[in-house]
Write a protein that holds these residues in place. Structure first.
Motif, PDB file in Angstrom:
ATOM      1  N   GLU A 168       0.830  -1.207   0.000  1.00  0.00           N
ATOM      2  CA  GLU A 168       0.000   0.000   0.000  1.00  0.00           C
ATOM      3  C   GLU A 168       0.869   1.264   0.000  1.00  0.00           C
ATOM      4  O   GLU A 168       0.481   2.280  -0.560  1.00  0.00           O
ATOM      5  N   GLU A 185      -4.809   4.430   2.627  1.00  0.00           N
ATOM      6  CA  GLU A 185      -3.811   3.365   2.434  1.00  0.00           C
ATOM      7  C   GLU A 185      -2.741   3.411   3.522  1.00  0.00           C
ATOM      8  O   GLU A 185      -2.248   2.366   3.958  1.00  0.00           O
ATOM      9  N   HIS A 207      -4.227   1.733   6.493  1.00  0.00           N
ATOM     10  CA  HIS A 207      -4.318   0.269   6.289  1.00  0.00           C
ATOM     11  C   HIS A 207      -2.964  -0.379   6.544  1.00  0.00           C
ATOM     12  O   HIS A 207      -2.856  -1.386   7.233  1.00  0.00           O
ATOM     13  N   GLU A 265     -11.530   0.115   0.742  1.00  0.00           N
ATOM     14  CA  GLU A 265     -11.045  -0.256  -0.599  1.00  0.00           C
ATOM     15  C   GLU A 265     -12.124   0.013  -1.646  1.00  0.00           C
ATOM     16  O   GLU A 265     -11.830   0.420  -2.767  1.00  0.00           O
TER      17      GLU A 265
END
Ligand SMILES: [Fe+2]
Ligand SMILES: [Fe+2]
Length: 279
Positions: free
Chosen positions: A46, A76, A79, A163
């Motif tokens: 990511e 991202e 994440h 996402e």
């Protein structure tokens, strides 16, 4: 199409169970290693997506897309950080996904050095198609995560929601700044092969390291998960192939209903939102 959602970065405060089982997916070593290897790929993967998109940030003139890029980067980054925490725990519990992280760092360092920006962005949009597809599947079948360690389930569902929210951001950057169809498709073919190959390779390596030979029920459960009726691969093949259409766009597959009102559908995840640190 219903109006597409606006991506919004959310920082979460998960509390993973330090005593989590080594094979945390119902004791199934195949399922656990498959999902854990993917988790191992996320942090650096990511960061690579962020790097690839950032390269084009100044070229994008559309203020709406500029805003989306900033949200994409925030999402991202969160994440990657969340998966890094869980990867450390998975490693401590006996599945060394730190090796996956290290190998991905090496490979992507090489890709950054050797590939032009266009290739890096094409890899990004290919893998974003994968994550969007898997996220779509997961949110259609959240029950497959029932009875898992709670925060593990919530991590994957939160990731899936975001996402979907940002599934077209890198794609729109590619279309506006590059747009070559053949490059897009070429990198999808290579990314598909490498992504699937690396998952199986690491799974085999980890299971062989422990001389752990999965039992028949583990193969059956994994087979059903991937190839059964409504399975993660069998039912997403059409979605995957749509990427190869010259006029493809991620929002042609309208799945806004899956993330609309997610706070009501997944109240425990909404509770995990770190109010103090929310970006
Ligand atoms: Fe992500
Ligand atoms: Fe993403």
């Amino acid at each position: 199409m219903t109006a597409k959602p606006t991506p919004k970065p959310r920082r979460m405060a998960f509390e993973f169970d330090p005593k989590m089982d080594k094979y945390w997916y119902h004791g199934n070593s195949l399922m656990t290693t498959m999902l854990s290897v993917m988790s191992g790929m996320f942090p650096e993967g990511e960061r690579f997506f962020i790097h690839a998109v950032r390269h084009y940030q100044d070229q994008v003139k559309d203020p709406e897309l500029q805003k989306e890029i900033r949200a994409f980067i925030g999402q991202e980054a969160h994440h990657g950080n969340a998966h890094e925490v869980v990867n450390q725990l998975i490693t401590e519990r006996g599945v060394p996904v730190d090796q996956v992280e290290a190998e991905v760092i090496d490979k992507l360092k090489m890709a950054k050095g050797r590939l032009p920006a266009r290739g890096q962005l094409a890899i990004t949009i290919a893998l974003e198609h994968f994550t969007a597809m898997l996220a779509n599947w997961l949110l259609n079948h959240p029950e497959i995560m029932d009875d898992l360690p709670a925060d593990m389930k919530e991590l994957f569902i939160w990731h899936a929601i975001e996402e979907i929210e940002h599934k077209a951001v890198a794609f729109d950057v590619y279309q506006q700044c590059e747009g070559n169809y053949f490059v897009r498709v070429f990198f999808m073919m290579t990314a598909t092969f490498k992504f699937l190959r690396d998952i199986v390779w690491f799974q085999s390596k980890f299971l062989w390291r422990d001389r752990h030979f999965p039992k028949l029920w583990e193969w059956r459960q994994t087979g059903r998960f991937l190839f059964g009726k409504g399975g993660a691969l069998s039912s997403t093949l059409g979605h995957y192939l749509s990427y190869y259409k010259p006029g493809f766009h991620p929002w042609q597959h309208d799945n806004t209903h899956l993330i609309k009102d997610w706070e009501q559908r997944f109240p425990r995840i909404a509770e995990r939102l770190d109010q103090h640190l929310a970006a």
